[in-house]
Design a protein around this motif. Structure first.
Motif, short mmCIF file in Angstrom:
data_model
loop_
_atom_site.label_atom_id
_atom_site.label_comp_id
_atom_site.label_asym_id
_atom_site.label_seq_id
_atom_site.Cartn_x
_atom_site.Cartn_y
_atom_site.Cartn_z
N GLU A 215 0.83 -1.19 0.00
CA GLU A 215 0.00 0.00 0.00
C GLU A 215 0.87 1.25 0.00
O GLU A 215 1.84 1.33 0.75
N PRO A 216 0.51 2.25 -0.80
CA PRO A 216 1.25 3.50 -0.80
C PRO A 216 1.21 4.15 0.58
O PRO A 216 0.21 4.09 1.29
N VAL A 217 2.31 4.76 0.96
CA VAL A 217 2.40 5.47 2.23
C VAL A 217 2.06 6.93 1.98
O VAL A 217 2.72 7.59 1.18
N PRO A 218 1.02 7.46 2.63
CA PRO A 218 0.65 8.87 2.39
C PRO A 218 1.63 9.81 3.08
O PRO A 218 1.44 10.22 4.23
N LEU A 219 2.68 10.17 2.36
CA LEU A 219 3.75 10.99 2.92
C LEU A 219 3.57 12.46 2.55
O LEU A 219 2.95 12.78 1.54
N ASP A 220 4.15 13.32 3.37
CA ASP A 220 4.26 14.73 2.98
C ASP A 220 5.44 14.92 2.03
O ASP A 220 5.34 15.63 1.03
N VAL A 221 6.58 14.29 2.37
CA VAL A 221 7.79 14.44 1.56
C VAL A 221 8.47 13.08 1.40
O VAL A 221 8.61 12.33 2.37
N LEU A 222 8.86 12.79 0.18
CA LEU A 222 9.68 11.61 -0.10
C LEU A 222 11.04 12.10 -0.57
O LEU A 222 11.15 12.82 -1.56
N ILE A 223 12.09 11.73 0.16
CA ILE A 223 13.46 12.13 -0.14
C ILE A 223 14.16 10.96 -0.83
O ILE A 223 14.09 9.82 -0.37
N ILE A 224 14.82 11.25 -1.93
CA ILE A 224 15.59 10.22 -2.64
C ILE A 224 17.07 10.42 -2.32
O ILE A 224 17.67 11.43 -2.69
#
Length: 490
Positions: free
Chosen positions: A9-18
């Motif tokens: 399941e997708p994680v409802p994040l505010d920010v995804l850092i690569i």
């Protein structure tokens, strides 16, 4: 693939850092400090923190910038070395990850392969390949309001490696520094290092300690300057002031000095060049100065720094030598040059550079439409035209990478807070058709020229210009208006 992996399941994040290198951990620290309500994750393709400082393991790996500016403003550099070894820098990054709690928000062995912005949902839909303990890959899906690319600018999978004539004839080992064998024994061996950049001038003094002899083979010279291994002013300040205050003063001192000398080099290149060559001559001794006299102006390419002049000391002592020539062919016991000279070698190191790799090969789309990196224009060196809710960290070529990384991370927090205040879901920069394109970097280094069709463009006026000037950027990024007419919100 298991049913559980398929149904991730997708994680409802505010920010995804690569990326969990110096930039990514810095971005996480900024979010924790300035936007503590935001949920974020870091996806790191490797199994460790550190980025560059974990990947590169060649002898002598070290910073080519002073550590008082390569470190962050909030985390004082307390090591006595102003030009630090790679393992010390890696430990510094790990400490920030521990202090900020970022260590608990990293998902290792996650390689981001695609990211699509959905305008309908105002979210990034990100696909990553995760590697399990057995080495098998499965697909994972993430969703985030903001995407923050901190993956650097070069490929981790391959370095720049030209093919040399008849390499198969050479009976010894050929090694690229990016993939250094842990068990390589070069004690008592003859070594030829091909290249004259930061990697070469770092490798040679380290290998010369035990090798029979090390030769730097260069097609053309680079500017090389000696810098003190320790900063005397920094050490004195730390005796009399709290560590944070001493760090801040030293950091600003080095920022101003770097900008001052860079400005002199660009405005008075001939005088600056003669001064640099005079300094080299006094340290290198009875060596033909053609090997240290570039045919380009100072800072047309990055200037190489050698702590306490270690390279010059080894050349002067005969442990190392410099040859300026081109390669005719590899031979059984080394290299034959076009001049006819033969360099005998047991090991050849190809310190020939990096392969620029924008966004870590992530396929970027907006509502399914490809957003090719080289077709975008860079906004303040941080965002890309027509790509919503995304920031990219790209440091300076004439100063420490971290200076721009910290400004970018702080700007991300400003932007997030501004959008929350006004209930905006999308921020995107739109390019005016009258803005003329210019190269992203005004640099003649090989890796930049090879990347002309990879990097984005910059514009001929603000805010589309990429300043190689920390003070200008600090004013524009930290204090400039967010809603500046170019940034559009929905």
């Amino acid at each position: 693939m298991t049913q559980e992996q398929q149904a991730f399941e997708p994680v409802p994040l505010d920010v995804l850092i690569i990326g969990a290198g110096l930039s990514g951990i810095g971005a996480a620290h900024a979010l924790s400090d300035k936007c503590p309500d935001k949920r974020y994750l870091i996806l790191e393709r490797r199994q460790a923190i550190g980025g560059t400082w974990d990947l590169f393991r060649y002898p002598g790996i070290r910073s080519d910038s002073d550590m008082y500016t390569l470190s962050y403003s909030y985390k004082p550099w307390s090591n006595r070395k102003a030009i630090a070894d790679g393992p010390d820098i890696k430990r510094y990054i790990e400490e920030i990850a521990e202090d900020s709690g970022a260590i608990h928000n990293i998902r290792f062995q996650r390689r981001v392969v695609s990211a699509n912005w959905s305008s309908q949902r105002s979210r990034w839909e990100v696909v990553a390949k995760a590697t399990d303990g057995s080495g098998a890959e499965h697909e994972e899906h993430y969703e985030a309001r903001f995407l923050f690319s901190c993956s650097g600018y070069y490929s981790y999978d391959e370095g720049y490696r030209p093919d040399f004539p008849n390499e198969q004839n050479f009976k010894g080992q050929i090694i690229h520094p990016q993939f250094w064998p842990e068990d390589l024994d070069y004690a008592g061996k003859r070594v030829v290092v091909i290249g004259s950049g930061a990697t070469a001038v770092t490798l040679i003094p380290a290998m010369a300690k035990t090798a029979a002899h090390v030769t730097m083979l260069q097609r053309s010279p680079s500017y090389v300057v000696a810098r003190p291994q320790r900063d005397g002013i920094a050490q004195s300040l730390q005796k009399w002031l709290p560590l944070q205050a001493a760090h801040s003063l030293t950091r600003w001192k080095n920022i101003f000095l770097t900008q001052f000398f860079y400005k002199i080099a660009r405005n008075r290149p001939d005088q600056f060049k003669q001064r640099v060559l005079h300094m080299v001559k006094t340290q290198v001794g009875d060596v033909d100065m053609k090997h240290f006299t570039p045919d380009y102006k100072p800072w047309d390419q990055r200037v190489c720094a050698v702590p306490d002049g270690d390279l010059f000391r080894d050349v002067r002592a005969g442990r190392a030598s410099v040859v300026t020539d081109t390669i005719e062919t590899f031979i059984e016991n080394g290299i034959r040059l076009n001049s006819g000279q033969e360099l005998e070698a047991d090991i050849i190191v190809t310190a020939t550079g990096l392969k620029v790799n924008a966004l870590g090969d992530v396929v970027l789309t907006v509502d399914g439409t490809p957003m090719l990196f080289n077709e975008r224009m860079s906004y303040k060196g941080m965002m890309l035209s027509d790509v919503p809710n995304m920031l990219v960290t790209f440091g300076y070529t004439n100063a420490s990478w971290t200076l721009k990384a910290e400004l970018t991370a702080d700007y991300a927090c400003r932007l997030l807070r501004y959008m929350d205040k006004h209930n905006y879901r999308e921020a995107v920069v739109r390019r005016d058709a009258s803005v003329q394109e210019q190269p992203f970097l005004d640099f003649t280094s090989g890796y930049v020229q090879r990347a002309a069709n990879v990097l984005p463009k910059q514009g001929d006026r603000a805010p589309w210009q990429v300043h190689q000037n920390y003070l200008k950027d600090k004013l524009a990024i930290q204090y400039g208006r967010i809603d500046d007419g170019v940034m559009q919100f929905q």
